[in-house]
Write a protein that holds these residues in place. Structure first.
Motif, PDB file in Angstrom:
ATOM      1  N   ILE A 183      26.937  -9.007 144.661  1.00 37.20           N
ATOM      2  CA  ILE A 183      27.652  -9.300 145.898  1.00 37.20           C
ATOM      3  C   ILE A 183      26.626  -9.515 147.007  1.00 37.20           C
ATOM      4  O   ILE A 183      25.518  -8.986 146.947  1.00 37.20           O
ATOM      5  CB  ILE A 183      28.630  -8.178 146.285  1.00 37.20           C
ATOM      6  CG1 ILE A 183      27.885  -6.861 146.499  1.00 37.20           C
ATOM      7  CG2 ILE A 183      29.715  -8.017 145.238  1.00 37.20           C
ATOM      8  CD1 ILE A 183      28.732  -5.772 147.116  1.00 37.20           C
ATOM      9  N   GLN A 184      26.998 -10.295 147.999  1.00 37.57           N
ATOM     10  CA  GLN A 184      26.121 -10.472 149.157  1.00 37.57           C
ATOM     11  C   GLN A 184      26.540  -9.462 150.212  1.00 37.57           C
ATOM     12  O   GLN A 184      27.704  -9.408 150.620  1.00 37.57           O
ATOM     13  CB  GLN A 184      26.218 -11.883 149.708  1.00 37.57           C
ATOM     14  CG  GLN A 184      25.172 -12.151 150.771  1.00 37.57           C
ATOM     15  CD  GLN A 184      25.128 -13.606 151.202  1.00 37.57           C
ATOM     16  OE1 GLN A 184      26.108 -14.334 151.064  1.00 37.57           O
ATOM     17  NE2 GLN A 184      23.998 -14.021 151.709  1.00 37.57           N
ATOM     18  N   ARG A 185      25.591  -8.632 150.636  1.00 35.28           N
ATOM     19  CA  ARG A 185      25.872  -7.581 151.612  1.00 35.28           C
ATOM     20  C   ARG A 185      26.286  -8.180 152.947  1.00 35.28           C
ATOM     21  O   ARG A 185      25.702  -9.163 153.411  1.00 35.28           O
ATOM     22  CB  ARG A 185      24.640  -6.692 151.815  1.00 35.28           C
ATOM     23  CG  ARG A 185      24.220  -5.943 150.585  1.00 35.28           C
ATOM     24  CD  ARG A 185      25.193  -4.821 150.328  1.00 35.28           C
ATOM     25  NE  ARG A 185      24.855  -4.114 149.105  1.00 35.28           N
ATOM     26  CZ  ARG A 185      25.708  -3.374 148.441  1.00 35.28           C
ATOM     27  NH1 ARG A 185      26.928  -3.227 148.872  1.00 35.28           N
ATOM     28  NH2 ARG A 185      25.347  -2.772 147.343  1.00 35.28           N
ATOM     29  N   GLY A 186      27.281  -7.585 153.577  1.00 37.34           N
ATOM     30  CA  GLY A 186      27.789  -8.050 154.862  1.00 37.34           C
ATOM     31  C   GLY A 186      26.822  -7.784 156.001  1.00 37.34           C
ATOM     32  O   GLY A 186      25.885  -6.986 155.883  1.00 37.34           O
ATOM     33  N   SER A 187      27.055  -8.427 157.122  1.00 40.47           N
ATOM     34  CA  SER A 187      26.151  -8.334 158.269  1.00 40.47           C
ATOM     35  C   SER A 187      26.194  -6.983 158.970  1.00 40.47           C
ATOM     36  O   SER A 187      25.261  -6.619 159.676  1.00 40.47           O
ATOM     37  CB  SER A 187      26.484  -9.431 159.279  1.00 40.47           C
ATOM     38  OG  SER A 187      27.825  -9.291 159.725  1.00 40.47           O
ATOM     39  N   ALA A 188      27.262  -6.200 158.765  1.00 41.75           N
ATOM     40  CA  ALA A 188      27.394  -4.929 159.473  1.00 41.75           C
ATOM     41  C   ALA A 188      26.717  -3.755 158.771  1.00 41.75           C
ATOM     42  O   ALA A 188      26.502  -2.718 159.383  1.00 41.75           O
ATOM     43  CB  ALA A 188      28.877  -4.611 159.674  1.00 41.75           C
ATOM     44  N   GLY A 189      26.398  -3.891 157.508  1.00 45.98           N
ATOM     45  CA  GLY A 189      25.871  -2.754 156.752  1.00 45.98           C
ATOM     46  C   GLY A 189      24.379  -2.838 156.508  1.00 45.98           C
ATOM     47  O   GLY A 189      23.695  -3.741 156.990  1.00 45.98           O
ATOM     48  N   PRO A 190      23.878  -1.875 155.734  1.00 45.78           N
ATOM     49  CA  PRO A 190      22.461  -1.873 155.390  1.00 45.78           C
ATOM     50  C   PRO A 190      22.114  -3.062 154.488  1.00 45.78           C
ATOM     51  O   PRO A 190      22.961  -3.539 153.734  1.00 45.78           O
ATOM     52  CB  PRO A 190      22.272  -0.546 154.647  1.00 45.78           C
ATOM     53  CG  PRO A 190      23.637  -0.178 154.165  1.00 45.78           C
ATOM     54  CD  PRO A 190      24.606  -0.773 155.144  1.00 45.78           C
ATOM     55  N   GLU A 191      20.905  -3.544 154.602  1.00 43.68           N
ATOM     56  CA  GLU A 191      20.402  -4.662 153.792  1.00 43.68           C
ATOM     57  C   GLU A 191      21.286  -5.905 153.932  1.00 43.68           C
ATOM     58  O   GLU A 191      21.594  -6.593 152.956  1.00 43.68           O
ATOM     59  CB  GLU A 191      20.248  -4.239 152.338  1.00 43.68           C
ATOM     60  CG  GLU A 191      19.290  -3.066 152.176  1.00 43.68           C
ATOM     61  CD  GLU A 191      19.166  -2.592 150.743  1.00 43.68           C
ATOM     62  OE1 GLU A 191      19.894  -3.077 149.863  1.00 43.68           O
ATOM     63  OE2 GLU A 191      18.321  -1.716 150.506  1.00 43.68           O
ATOM     64  N   ALA A 192      21.698  -6.209 155.145  1.00 42.03           N
ATOM     65  CA  ALA A 192      22.598  -7.333 155.425  1.00 42.03           C
ATOM     66  C   ALA A 192      22.052  -8.632 154.848  1.00 42.03           C
ATOM     67  O   ALA A 192      20.876  -8.943 154.986  1.00 42.03           O
ATOM     68  CB  ALA A 192      22.795  -7.472 156.929  1.00 42.03           C
ATOM     69  N   GLY A 193      22.925  -9.373 154.171  1.00 40.61           N
ATOM     70  CA  GLY A 193      22.576 -10.676 153.626  1.00 40.61           C
ATOM     71  C   GLY A 193      21.943 -10.641 152.241  1.00 40.61           C
ATOM     72  O   GLY A 193      21.877 -11.664 151.571  1.00 40.61           O
ATOM     73  N   TYR A 194      21.476  -9.475 151.799  1.00 30.96           N
ATOM     74  CA  TYR A 194      20.845  -9.385 150.480  1.00 30.96           C
ATOM     75  C   TYR A 194      21.901  -9.376 149.381  1.00 30.96           C
ATOM     76  O   TYR A 194      23.015  -8.907 149.588  1.00 30.96           O
ATOM     77  CB  TYR A 194      19.994  -8.115 150.359  1.00 30.96           C
ATOM     78  CG  TYR A 194      18.673  -8.208 151.053  1.00 30.96           C
ATOM     79  CD1 TYR A 194      17.561  -8.699 150.390  1.00 30.96           C
ATOM     80  CD2 TYR A 194      18.535  -7.815 152.376  1.00 30.96           C
ATOM     81  CE1 TYR A 194      16.333  -8.796 151.029  1.00 30.96           C
ATOM     82  CE2 TYR A 194      17.314  -7.902 153.028  1.00 30.96           C
ATOM     83  CZ  TYR A 194      16.219  -8.396 152.348  1.00 30.96           C
ATOM     84  OH  TYR A 194      15.019  -8.494 152.979  1.00 30.96           O
ATOM     85  N   TRP A 195      21.530  -9.888 148.206  1.00 29.54           N
ATOM     86  CA  TRP A 195      22.391  -9.850 147.031  1.00 29.54           C
ATOM     87  C   TRP A 195      22.080  -8.589 146.237  1.00 29.54           C
ATOM     88  O   TRP A 195      20.916  -8.254 146.030  1.00 29.54           O
ATOM     89  CB  TRP A 195      22.162 -11.086 146.169  1.00 29.54           C
ATOM     90  CG  TRP A 195      22.699 -12.321 146.819  1.00 29.54           C
ATOM     91  CD1 TRP A 195      22.030 -13.149 147.674  1.00 29.54           C
ATOM     92  CD2 TRP A 195      24.004 -12.851 146.695  1.00 29.54           C
ATOM     93  NE1 TRP A 195      22.853 -14.158 148.089  1.00 29.54           N
ATOM     94  CE2 TRP A 195      24.069 -14.012 147.495  1.00 29.54           C
ATOM     95  CE3 TRP A 195      25.133 -12.463 145.978  1.00 29.54           C
ATOM     96  CZ2 TRP A 195      25.226 -14.780 147.599  1.00 29.54           C
ATOM     97  CZ3 TRP A 195      26.276 -13.240 146.078  1.00 29.54           C
ATOM     98  CH2 TRP A 195      26.318 -14.379 146.882  1.00 29.54           C
ATOM     99  N   ALA A 196      23.120  -7.881 145.787  1.00 27.81           N
ATOM    100  CA  ALA A 196      22.934  -6.622 145.064  1.00 27.81           C
ATOM    101  C   ALA A 196      24.169  -6.341 144.213  1.00 27.81           C
ATOM    102  O   ALA A 196      25.243  -6.892 144.464  1.00 27.81           O
ATOM    103  CB  ALA A 196      22.735  -5.484 146.058  1.00 27.81           C
TER     104      ALA A 196
END
Length: 67
Positions: A18-31
């Protein structure tokens, strides 16, 4: 520090990320889907809940890969 889980969900030669959302940690990264284990919750229950919350899938844990 709270306990956390990471779901390694595969199908054939593919792995769910999933691509991390802009509000959380590591925003924009895939994990892989992941999150904290709630008080009184088992690791299996936590990984099932996190995958359902993050991508809407119902999974059945097969085995623990790493700790």
């Amino acid at each position: 520090m709270r306990e956390a889980v990471v779901a390694v969900v595969t199908k054939r030669d593919r792995m769910l990320l999933i691509q991390r959302g802009s509000a959380g940690p590591e925003a924009g990264y895939w994990a892989p889907p992941s999150g904290e284990v709630e008080p009184g919750e088992s690791q299996d229950a936590a990984v099932i809940r996190e995958v359902r919350e993050e991508v809407g899938l119902t999974i059945q844990p097969l085995r623990k890969v790493w700790e």
